[in-house]
Design a protein around this motif. Structure first.
Motif, PDB file in Angstrom:
ATOM      1  N   SER A 177       0.809  -1.216   0.000  1.00  0.00           N
ATOM      2  CA  SER A 177       0.000   0.000   0.000  1.00  0.00           C
ATOM      3  C   SER A 177       0.841   1.265   0.000  1.00  0.00           C
ATOM      4  N   GLU A 178       1.985   1.228   0.686  1.00  0.00           N
ATOM      5  CA  GLU A 178       2.833   2.414   0.767  1.00  0.00           C
ATOM      6  C   GLU A 178       3.864   2.474  -0.362  1.00  0.00           C
ATOM      7  N   ARG A 179       4.137   1.311  -0.968  1.00  0.00           N
ATOM      8  CA  ARG A 179       5.119   1.210  -2.060  1.00  0.00           C
ATOM      9  C   ARG A 179       6.514   1.637  -1.608  1.00  0.00           C
ATOM     10  N   ARG A 180       6.756   1.455  -0.343  1.00  0.00           N
ATOM     11  CA  ARG A 180       8.068   1.683   0.265  1.00  0.00           C
ATOM     12  C   ARG A 180       8.359   0.493   1.171  1.00  0.00           C
ATOM     13  N   SER A 181       9.566   0.442   1.695  1.00  0.00           N
ATOM     14  CA  SER A 181       9.965  -0.712   2.498  1.00  0.00           C
ATOM     15  C   SER A 181       9.471  -0.618   3.934  1.00  0.00           C
ATOM     16  N   HIS A 182       9.151  -1.787   4.490  1.00  0.00           N
ATOM     17  CA  HIS A 182       9.004  -1.914   5.938  1.00  0.00           C
ATOM     18  C   HIS A 182       9.968  -3.015   6.393  1.00  0.00           C
ATOM     19  N   LEU A 183      10.118  -3.157   7.694  1.00  0.00           N
ATOM     20  CA  LEU A 183      11.124  -4.063   8.247  1.00  0.00           C
ATOM     21  C   LEU A 183      10.559  -5.461   8.447  1.00  0.00           C
ATOM     22  N   ALA A 184      11.235  -6.444   7.849  1.00  0.00           N
ATOM     23  CA  ALA A 184      10.882  -7.846   8.038  1.00  0.00           C
ATOM     24  C   ALA A 184      12.035  -8.537   8.777  1.00  0.00           C
ATOM     25  N   GLY A 185      12.094  -9.850   8.680  1.00  0.00           N
ATOM     26  CA  GLY A 185      13.133 -10.583   9.394  1.00  0.00           C
ATOM     27  C   GLY A 185      12.772 -10.779  10.858  1.00  0.00           C
ATOM     28  N   SER A 186      13.677 -11.417  11.595  1.00  0.00           N
ATOM     29  CA  SER A 186      13.395 -11.713  13.000  1.00  0.00           C
ATOM     30  C   SER A 186      13.284 -10.449  13.841  1.00  0.00           C
ATOM     31  N   LEU A 187      13.983  -9.373  13.443  1.00  0.00           N
ATOM     32  CA  LEU A 187      13.875  -8.125  14.188  1.00  0.00           C
ATOM     33  C   LEU A 187      12.501  -7.483  13.979  1.00  0.00           C
ATOM     34  N   GLY A 188      11.995  -7.518  12.755  1.00  0.00           N
ATOM     35  CA  GLY A 188      10.651  -6.999  12.491  1.00  0.00           C
ATOM     36  C   GLY A 188       9.603  -7.759  13.287  1.00  0.00           C
ATOM     37  N   ARG A 189       9.757  -9.071  13.358  1.00  0.00           N
ATOM     38  CA  ARG A 189       8.826  -9.892  14.139  1.00  0.00           C
ATOM     39  C   ARG A 189       8.919  -9.557  15.623  1.00  0.00           C
ATOM     40  N   ALA A 190      10.156  -9.388  16.133  1.00  0.00           N
ATOM     41  CA  ALA A 190      10.348  -9.089  17.549  1.00  0.00           C
ATOM     42  C   ALA A 190       9.789  -7.722  17.929  1.00  0.00           C
ATOM     43  N   LEU A 191       9.928  -6.738  17.034  1.00  0.00           N
ATOM     44  CA  LEU A 191       9.394  -5.405  17.316  1.00  0.00           C
ATOM     45  C   LEU A 191       7.869  -5.428  17.403  1.00  0.00           C
ATOM     46  N   LEU A 192       7.223  -6.138  16.500  1.00  0.00           N
ATOM     47  CA  LEU A 192       5.765  -6.230  16.552  1.00  0.00           C
ATOM     48  C   LEU A 192       5.320  -6.937  17.832  1.00  0.00           C
ATOM     49  N   SER A 193       6.010  -8.010  18.191  1.00  0.00           N
ATOM     50  CA  SER A 193       5.662  -8.728  19.421  1.00  0.00           C
ATOM     51  C   SER A 193       5.823  -7.841  20.643  1.00  0.00           C
ATOM     52  N   ARG A 194       6.878  -7.029  20.647  1.00  0.00           N
ATOM     53  CA  ARG A 194       7.111  -6.136  21.779  1.00  0.00           C
ATOM     54  C   ARG A 194       6.026  -5.060  21.849  1.00  0.00           C
ATOM     55  N   ILE A 195       5.630  -4.528  20.716  1.00  0.00           N
ATOM     56  CA  ILE A 195       4.557  -3.530  20.668  1.00  0.00           C
ATOM     57  C   ILE A 195       3.265  -4.116  21.233  1.00  0.00           C
ATOM     58  N   GLU A 196       2.993  -5.382  20.911  1.00  0.00           N
ATOM     59  CA  GLU A 196       1.803  -6.044  21.444  1.00  0.00           C
ATOM     60  C   GLU A 196       1.945  -6.315  22.940  1.00  0.00           C
ATOM     61  N   ASP A 197       3.131  -6.757  23.363  1.00  0.00           N
ATOM     62  CA  ASP A 197       3.359  -7.042  24.778  1.00  0.00           C
ATOM     63  C   ASP A 197       3.186  -5.796  25.642  1.00  0.00           C
ATOM     64  N   LEU A 198       3.561  -4.646  25.101  1.00  0.00           N
ATOM     65  CA  LEU A 198       3.424  -3.387  25.829  1.00  0.00           C
ATOM     66  C   LEU A 198       1.974  -2.902  25.870  1.00  0.00           C
ATOM     67  N   GLY A 199       1.114  -3.568  25.104  1.00  0.00           N
ATOM     68  CA  GLY A 199      -0.291  -3.169  25.070  1.00  0.00           C
ATOM     69  C   GLY A 199      -0.565  -1.976  24.188  1.00  0.00           C
ATOM     70  N   TRP A 200       0.386  -1.650  23.313  1.00  0.00           N
ATOM     71  CA  TRP A 200       0.204  -0.506  22.422  1.00  0.00           C
ATOM     72  C   TRP A 200      -0.810  -0.808  21.322  1.00  0.00           C
ATOM     73  N   ALA A 201      -0.852  -2.056  20.890  1.00  0.00           N
ATOM     74  CA  ALA A 201      -1.707  -2.420  19.759  1.00  0.00           C
ATOM     75  C   ALA A 201      -2.121  -3.876  19.876  1.00  0.00           C
ATOM     76  N   ARG A 202      -3.149  -4.235  19.119  1.00  0.00           N
ATOM     77  CA  ARG A 202      -3.609  -5.630  19.082  1.00  0.00           C
ATOM     78  C   ARG A 202      -4.000  -5.985  17.649  1.00  0.00           C
ATOM     79  N   ARG A 203      -3.938  -7.266  17.355  1.00  0.00           N
ATOM     80  CA  ARG A 203      -4.323  -7.756  16.040  1.00  0.00           C
ATOM     81  C   ARG A 203      -5.817  -8.082  16.015  1.00  0.00           C
ATOM     82  N   ASP A 204      -6.467  -7.758  14.928  1.00  0.00           N
ATOM     83  CA  ASP A 204      -7.861  -8.151  14.725  1.00  0.00           C
ATOM     84  C   ASP A 204      -7.881  -9.639  14.381  1.00  0.00           C
ATOM     85  N   ARG A 205      -8.736 -10.409  15.043  1.00  0.00           N
ATOM     86  CA  ARG A 205      -8.768 -11.860  14.843  1.00  0.00           C
ATOM     87  C   ARG A 205      -9.228 -12.261  13.442  1.00  0.00           C
ATOM     88  N   ASP A 206     -10.056 -11.432  12.830  1.00  0.00           N
ATOM     89  CA  ASP A 206     -10.646 -11.803  11.541  1.00  0.00           C
ATOM     90  C   ASP A 206      -9.992 -11.141  10.337  1.00  0.00           C
TER      91      ASP A 206
END
Length: 225
Positions: A177-206
């Motif tokens: 959608s942005e046509r630019r890069s975002h971060l993948a790899g194990s660091l990208g996964r770890a950052l998203l997990s940390r954001i969720e652990d901190l309660g900053w955001a949540r994933r929609d189940r559906d």
């Protein structure tokens, strides 16, 4: 006679509408049953099983059994990156499946791309890491700098654990959608997990939508905005 990888075989697997819907559903990073994927594709369970078998044979899916259920997942992060890039090509060509609406806008704002953060939030986070010299990009090579390592440890990322893993720590993924890069790899996964652990955001189940709380969005913007 032509030699080399046969991309037409993989393209034909992805090109079927039912199989494309199944693969897109698995971009959430969540393993799904054949029944769930049949509903996503709008086909019968028997037809879904046939499609899933072909996708597994083509190396796009993997399966694991738990109890009485068998779960399908994308075979690798590389498969997810290919799908994300194809979504970008389709979007640029005007090939969209639904009209633009609130859900579409939410997906563009923040969503899951297999196991890392994508959309506007994902690309802004990546840009900020580059601007602050926490990440250095040289062509296809992307690495965490010394000050980047200090920052990640301070944010609660277990870097030694990431180094031991089989997945590359830092990868770029072209955001559809942005046509630019975002971060993948194990660091990208770890950052998203940390954001969720901190309660900053949540994933929609559906859906693949990531929803930030007001306080979480404020904290995210302060750090990566």
């Amino acid at each position: 006679m032509k030699y080399g990888p046969d991309i037409s075989r993989i393209a034909s697997l992805i090109g079927d509408p039912a199989r494309a819907n199944m693969l897109t559903a698995l971009m959430s990073g969540k393993a799904l049953t054949a029944t769930e994927l049949a509903a996503e594709a709008g086909v019968t369970p028997q037809t879904a099983s046939s499609h899933l078998a072909r996708l597994e044979q083509g190396g796009l899916l993997s399966f694991r059994k738990q109890g009485r259920h068998k779960y399908a997942a994308l075979a690798s992060e590389q498969v997810a990156q290919v799908l994300e890039m194809l979504m970008g090509i389709a979007a640029r060509a005007g090939h969209t499946r639904t009209r633009t609406g609130p859900r579409n806008q939410a997906l563009r704002e923040a969503r899951i791309c297999y196991n890392h953060l994508a959309g506007d939030c994902g690309t802004r986070m990546f840009d900020r890491l580059i601007e602050r010299d926490l990440l250095i990009q040289d062509g296809d090579d992307l690495r965490l700098t010394d000050i980047g390592k200090t920052f990640m440890r301070g944010f609660g990322i277990d870097l030694p654990k990431l180094v031991k893993g089989k997945t590359p720590m830092c990868r770029t993924c072209l955001d559809w959608s942005e046509r630019r890069s975002h971060l993948a790899g194990s660091l990208g996964r770890a950052l998203l997990s940390r954001i969720e652990d901190l309660g900053w955001a949540r994933r929609d189940r559906d859906t693949r939508i990531v929803t930030f709380t007001p306080q979480g969005r404020q904290a995210f913007d302060a750090l990566f905005g």
